[in-house]
Write an enzyme that holds these catalytic residues in place. Structure first.
Site, short mmCIF file in Angstrom:
data_model
loop_
_atom_site.label_atom_id
_atom_site.label_comp_id
_atom_site.label_asym_id
_atom_site.label_seq_id
_atom_site.Cartn_x
_atom_site.Cartn_y
_atom_site.Cartn_z
N THR A 24 13.48 16.87 30.69
CA THR A 24 14.00 18.19 30.33
C THR A 24 13.57 19.23 31.38
OG1 THR A 24 13.91 17.60 28.01
CG2 THR A 24 14.06 19.93 28.49
N ALA A 25 12.37 19.08 31.90
CA ALA A 25 11.89 20.02 32.93
C ALA A 25 12.78 19.96 34.17
CB ALA A 25 10.45 19.69 33.30
N GLU B 174 5.36 7.26 29.74
CA GLU B 174 4.69 7.94 28.63
C GLU B 174 5.26 7.42 27.31
OE1 GLU B 174 5.43 12.17 27.87
OE2 GLU B 174 3.27 12.41 27.67
N CYS C 124 0.02 15.33 24.84
CA CYS C 124 0.25 14.98 26.25
C CYS C 124 -1.05 14.55 26.93
CB CYS C 124 0.90 16.14 26.99
SG CYS C 124 -0.04 17.67 26.83
N GLU D 281 4.74 22.42 31.80
CA GLU D 281 3.64 21.56 31.33
C GLU D 281 4.28 20.31 30.76
OE1 GLU D 281 0.56 22.03 31.77
OE2 GLU D 281 0.51 24.14 32.35
N LYS E 102 11.85 29.72 21.87
CA LYS E 102 12.60 28.70 21.15
C LYS E 102 11.69 27.51 20.87
CE LYS E 102 14.85 25.12 21.97
NZ LYS E 102 14.44 24.33 20.78
P1 ADP Z 1 11.01 15.50 23.71
O1 ADP Z 1 11.89 14.64 24.58
O2 ADP Z 1 9.63 15.02 23.62
O3 ADP Z 1 11.62 15.89 22.40
P2 ADP Z 1 11.89 17.82 25.10
O4 ADP Z 1 11.45 18.10 26.48
O5 ADP Z 1 13.28 17.34 24.88
O6 ADP Z 1 10.83 16.85 24.50
O7 ADP Z 1 11.69 19.09 24.16
C1 ADP Z 1 10.80 20.15 24.40
C2 ADP Z 1 11.50 21.46 24.11
O8 ADP Z 1 12.54 21.63 25.07
C3 ADP Z 1 12.18 21.55 22.74
O9 ADP Z 1 12.05 22.87 22.24
C4 ADP Z 1 13.62 21.24 23.08
O10 ADP Z 1 14.54 21.76 22.14
C5 ADP Z 1 13.77 21.92 24.42
N1 ADP Z 1 14.87 21.42 25.26
C6 ADP Z 1 15.42 20.19 25.28
N2 ADP Z 1 16.42 20.13 26.18
C7 ADP Z 1 16.52 21.36 26.75
C8 ADP Z 1 17.35 21.94 27.75
N3 ADP Z 1 18.32 21.24 28.35
N4 ADP Z 1 17.15 23.23 28.08
C9 ADP Z 1 16.17 23.96 27.50
N5 ADP Z 1 15.36 23.47 26.55
C10 ADP Z 1 15.52 22.19 26.17
#
Ligand code: ADP
Length: 488
Positions: free
Chosen positions: A236-237, A392, A288, A254, A179
């Site tokens: 998100t991680a 960041e 990053c 990462e 995705k």
């Molecule tokens: P940013 O905040 O810099 O946009 P994210 O960590 O939100 O970075 O996004 C990185 C990836 O993680 C994107 O593909 C985003 O759609 C996906 N993402 C965001 N939230 C979730 C979640 N709750 N579960 C799985 N993937 C997610």
């Protein structure tokens, strides 16, 4: 391949070797104009379910192919990406806002190279063997692919980071459901068109487009996806770790950085200044690994600052498709606002902005007036505790501060929650080794930046991640090991 004139580009999911339309779509913006130009599938559980099923069905055959056969297919895919390099670069620049020059020279060549690199490295792994003569036994290890790999990638280096995951996953014999970021999905969709020609069997690579909280989370929670490789934000991680915990999934994370550059009095400034400008502002600071805290030893502080700011002012910001432009558009209106707010907060705390945001005029061509642009910005007289020195920012903003001693700068460089990449500038070899060992950082570059050997581990300490990627590390992550004992 791209939409004609004003017609919107409409992407489709790629599942089991077929392009499949979705029932609803998300608007995707061209960051350099602010216009909606593309519709991205708003996938959810149903689409993820279909993709996982296709990947599961493809697994027995793909995983039983010999590495050489998989290697040849990966090389063919690399050839096809290289053949279409210009079209991919144009699309990446339009979709992400990055300069065409960066897409042409960094993103797309590296995407092709990711396939070539793992096509080669997969042929050279050996497993371990020990002998226990007194017991009449030999032990050896065997590695097998894990199954369906869930891959989630971000918007800053869209095809580059997506292929950095797909290539090792499929080279090792896994099948994947990926995705990409909902903000930058176009080049992933373009790559799907090449898979069949490269010889990638249906179902080996499935791409589901959509939002993180919906499509991403459905993938993370799917019981038949035992492994998640994620690149993105620390927040998100944390969510992914939480959601995948009940399934005990294998995770590679990462994440972000707050990367220091440490510049000692004996640094060669003729090398250091241009490289530190790049490390601060390349790809609009949206990498990053970008430097955002520059510690300069007192003796050269004034000279460094003067020269650094003078050079930063020369970076041209504007239309990303203009090959003379150095700084393109930031990814979104919201992100631009967030980055600008950091500069405002620093000013409110008493810091000085020496160039860029709020100081210099942004002169944009007529077609780009509504784009998400920002000038390279240098902040000084900022405290280590300030949010600009701790969080960041992920934009073209860098802070420059002075230090006196080696001991002091190590402590200050380590004084953040992140630990991804650091650069050290000095001609004293002993000092370089001492400092590199003590920095809490997964990568330390000395007298250079972003020079990578993909054989070696890549990844961060502390809030910058879990796990490492690279030839051996990715092989270990994307395979299960078992120890087999034979008594004779
Ligand atoms: P940013 O905040 O810099 O946009 P994210 O960590 O939100 O970075 O996004 C990185 C990836 O993680 C994107 O593909 C985003 O759609 C996906 N993402 C965001 N939230 C979730 C979640 N709750 N579960 C799985 N993937 C997610």
């Amino acid at each position: 391949m791209m939409a004609q004139s004003k017609a919107l580009l409409v992407l489709e999911n790629f599942i089991g070797g077929k392009f499949i339309p979705c029932s609803s779509y998300i608007d995707s913006y061209n960051p350099s104009t602010g216009d909606v130009y593309c519709k991205v599938p708003d996938s959810g559980k149903e689409e993820v379910e279909a993709a996982v099923k296709a990947a599961k069905d493809a697994f027995p055959i793909w995983s039983s192919k010999c590495p050489l056969e998989r290697s040849q297919i990966l090389n063919k895919l690399a050839d096809l990406i290289e053949r279409d390099l210009e079209a991919f670069a144009q699309a990446e620049s339009k979709d992400q806002g990055k300069t065409i020059t960066f897409a042409r020279t960094v993103d797309i060549p590296r995407a092709a190279y990711n396939f070539r690199f793992f096509a080669s490295s997969i042929l050279h792994h050996v497993t371990e063997c020990t002998e226990m003569a007194t017991m009449g036994c030999v032990h050896y290890t065997s590695r097998v692919p894990v199954g369906v790999a869930g891959l989630i990638s971000p918007w800053n280096l869209p095809l580059y980071l997506l292929t950095w995951k797909i290539a090792p996953a499929i080279a090792c014999g896994n099948t994947v459901v990926a995705k990409p970021s909902e903000m930058t999905s176009v080049t992933a969709w373009m790559m799907c068109k090449l898979l069949e020609k490269a010889g990638v069997p249906h179902g080996v690579v499935n791409i589901v487009f959509g939002m993180g909280a919906k499509a991403g989370e459905a993938l993370v929670c799917h019981p038949d996806v035992p492994l998640i490789s994620f690149t993105g934000s620390t927040l998100t991680a944390q969510r992914i770790a939480e959601k995948s915990a009940p399934h005990c999934k294998r995770l590679s994370l990462e994440l972000g950085g707050k990367n220091p550059a440490i510049i000692f009095d004996d640094a060669d400034l003729s090398q250091c200044i241009p490289t530190t400008l790049r490390s601060s502002f390349a790809n609009q600071g949206e990498i990053c690994l970008c430097t955002s805290r520059i510690f300069v030893q007192r003796g050269i502080y004034s000279e460094f600052l003067k020269r650094f700011v003078a050079e930063a002012k020369k970076w041209k910001t504007g239309n990303p498709s203009d090959p003379t432009v150095d700084v393109g558009a930031l990814i979104s209106k919201e992100h631009l606002e967030k980055v600008r707010n950091y500069v405002k907060k620093a000013q409110a705390e008493g810091a000085r902005v020496l160039c860029g945001e709020g100081v210099d005029a942004l002169d944009l061509p007529p077609g780009n007036q509504k784009g998400y642009f920002m000038l390279p910005t240098v902040i000084t007289e900022v405290k280590d505790e300030s949010c600009c020195m701790q969080e960041e920012i992920f934009g073209p903003v860098t802070c420059v501060v002075a230090f006196d001693t080696e001991e002091e700068v190590i402590k200050r460089a380590n004084g953040v929650k992140y630990g991804l990449a650091a650069t050290v500038w000095s001609s004293n070899v002993g000092r370089v080794h001492r400092v590199a060992r003590r920095l809490q950082s997964g990568l330390v570059w000395t007298n250079c930046w972003l020079v990578r050997d993909l054989n070696l581990p890549f990844g961060g300490m502390k809030a910058s991640g879990i796990g490492r990627e690279g030839a051996k590390d990715s092989y270990e992550f994307f395979t299960e090991v078992k120890t087999i004992t034979i008594k004779h």
